[in-house]
Each structure stands twice: as C-alpha cells, then as structure tokens.
Design an enzyme around this catalytic site. Sequence first.
Site, PDB file in Angstrom:
ATOM      1  N   CYS A 154     -76.739 -25.741 -17.677  1.00 13.68           N
ATOM      2  CA  CYS A 154     -75.501 -25.058 -17.295  1.00 13.68           C
ATOM      3  C   CYS A 154     -75.491 -24.741 -15.813  1.00 13.68           C
ATOM      4  CB  CYS A 154     -75.328 -23.790 -18.129  1.00 13.68           C
ATOM      5  SG  CYS A 154     -75.070 -24.179 -19.854  1.00 13.68           S
ATOM      6  N   GLU A 155     -75.389 -25.789 -15.007  1.00 18.40           N
ATOM      7  CA  GLU A 155     -75.333 -25.691 -13.547  1.00 18.40           C
ATOM      8  C   GLU A 155     -74.501 -26.868 -13.077  1.00 18.40           C
ATOM      9  OE1 GLU A 155     -76.992 -23.655 -11.300  1.00 18.40           O
ATOM     10  OE2 GLU A 155     -78.206 -22.547 -12.751  1.00 18.40           O
TER      11      GLU A 155
END
Length: 417
Positions: free
Chosen positions: A350-351
């Site tokens: 989640c980046e």
Amino acid sequence: MSEPDADEPTDGTGSPGARRLADWNEARLRELAAEHGTPLYVTDLDRVAQNCARFRAAFPDASLRYAVKANAGRAVLETVREAGFGAECASAGEVGRALEAGFGGDDVDYTAVNPPARDLDAVVDWWRDGADLTVTVGAADTLDRLRERGYDGRLCVRVNPGVGAGHHEKVRTGAAAKFGVPAERVDEVVADARADFEFVGLHAHAGSGIHDEADLAAHREFLASVAELAAEVGDLEYVNVGGGVGVPYRETESPLDLDAVATAVREELSALDAAVALEPGRYLVADAAVLVTRVNTVKPSAGEVVAGVDAGMTDLLRPAMYDAFHAIRLLDPGADEREERPVTVAGPICESGDTFCEGRPLPAPERGDLLALGNAGAYGYEMASTYNSRPRPADVSPEGDVLRRRESLADLTVLER
Ligand SMILES: *Cc1c(COP(=O)(O)O)cnc(C)c1O
C-alpha cells in the site's frame, strides 16, 4: 544457464561483460517458479564466480575485498571467498556472516560508519579471539571508542576526498560529510591512529553505480584527490579506493569498460609506494540473479495496462528507493507475438511508489503470467523487508537448490512474545 553473447566484450576471461535478462533460460525459470512459488529470487553462483574472475583479471595486483552489503547470502559469500576475495563489512552482522562463511579474520575489513556500540563490542571480541581484522574508521570519535575497548589492532582511516560519483544522489558517498574524515583533518586523525593502533592504510569510496563517461571522469577526479591525500600521509601498506563499479541495467547500455577503471586506478595511484585495494559489490553479483514474480491482476486503464504482481518494493526496493530501472521480461513462449502496450507493473504494497515500471512498452501481460526482473542480485534480497507483513521470498539456484527458504507467515511473529 546462459550462453556467452558474442556481442559482449569478454575481458579476456571468456565470460561476457554483462549477462542480460534475455540470456536467462526462460523455460527453466518457469519450472523453478512452479516448484518453489513466487516471488522467487534465482541466483546463479557460476555467474558470481565469472564476475569475480573478470574483476581479478582487470586488477591482477590489487587486494580485492567483496562489499558484503550488496548480497550477504551464505552461498554468495562462499563463492566470492573461493574466488580469492576478502570481505568488506558494513556492520558486525556482516562480519559475523563473513567469518561463518569461512573468511579468515585477516581477510575481513570492518568499515565502521557511525558504529553502534554493540557492533564495536562484537568486532573487538572477534579480534580478541584471534581474528586479525582491519577496522576502517571515518571519525576521530571512533578511535576513542576503540581505545576504550582495548583495541590496538589494524586500523585504516577513511577520508572524505570531497569528490563523489554514482548513479543517484543517495549513493554518492565520496563528498557526503557523513562519510570519512574531512581532508583538512586527515593528518591529525592519522597521527592519532599511528600513536595507539597498527595504522595500515587510507580508504575512500566515491559512490555506487559508476557507469558512463561522466561517472568515469568524476571517478578519476576522486582517485586523484585520494592519491594526493595518500602522498601527504605517506608510509601506507595500502590505499583502498572503495567500490562503485556499475553494471548496465538497461539493455541498451553497454557494460562498463573495466579496463578503463583499471587504467585510471593505475595512472592515478602508481606514484604511491602502497598496494591498491578495491571493494566491488554490485559488479560481482548484480547480473547473477533475477526476481521472478507472477501477475495476479490485470487492469486496463486509460492508455495503459496495470499489471499487479506478487513481488513488491519489499522484495526489490531499488525502483522505489532510487527510481532504478530493472529490465522486465514476460516469461511466456508466445511473448513475442503479443501486442506491446504501455505497462505499469505494480506490487501488492500500500504505497504509490510500489511499482517496478510505469508505462513501459511490454507484451501485454495476462493473469497468471510470470515476469522476470533482471539484475536483481545486488541490493535486491539484501534490502528486502517484511513491510506490510509480507514474508521475504525464497532464493534458489538455477539447479533448484534452495539457498534461502521462503519466510512463512509464522516467521513474521516468531520474535514477539
Ligand atoms: C557500498 C560500498 C561498497 C560497494 O559499492 P558497490 O557500488 O556495490 O560496488 C564498497 N565500499 C564501501 C565503503 C561501501 O559502502
């Protein structure tokens, strides 16, 4: 696992100057992925040995130490040791792994950059137990801290020549104040080192990823500054000019001319009455490994395709950290017939930075396809993390030997109470 490419220079050792992603046996990589799962590092120790031989041929008289931080895997360390290299270690952990892999204490350099107390304690303990290692020190404070621990063994002073080189500002260490003793303080620190230790040499490291003409010019300037400092200091067993030799990450780049680096080193340092030492990391291991990953999601979006894969920045950090380019190949026998599309290959983290490429022309991937990322052997597994609670991948040889097993979900919590 690869055939030497006739187009590539062989530097007189019979092995090509660069192994390209296209040289890896696609069918074998698919078999390994089927057997060991993905994401999967595949590390070819024969290629490590070839790279060592080529580097040695270019620097026949130099003292060579492998920069362990590029890839500290046990099998890699053993291969490099068998090729006659010493070990340059950035931490007590690396020193311990080098000793475990069979390096003699006198073949180990510990480069102490702002060394944590625990690291100094461990290194001094090994020295007391008989490991005749060398500590490379970049600050006067470190001399005091070694004295406090009773160390009076081999000592090298790292200088900051004020000139750096490398592929990204984050790896141009030669001029960064963090590293080494500033030129104007070298005399004072060397005098201090001579008083209480077995002072053996000067050390400097320009940076990482020296590859093009501009890098080579900057590197030569760096060498000249180091030579000047070494001449002032005098009476040295060796001058260590660090690592930083780059490899071609893009298929269109040619391999670095190792002989040009060797010539520059010879020309700039020959006037000194001291041995020359070098510490290559990346050059020995980068093209010896690939990372294989499986496409799990294909999402057409405006003008491009987003291919979601099971490897992420936690498995190979370089693209997210340095905007580094890694070649990507679709491991499908029919890949050449597929239409090329601009493809973004994105991991599961989640980046937004968790992508391996953005809009790169590639054969349109489909769910279930395997992709390979090239030049994953240096700063690849070594920089892997468990961020997002993702277990780190397995590492296998082309023959299918497990060099490091895949981490399990249970491994993630094994240290918690
Ligand atoms: C990282 C490092 C190296 C190796 O750099 P490469 O670019 O991998 O060759 C050598 N010496 C020192 C001190 C380093 O920090």
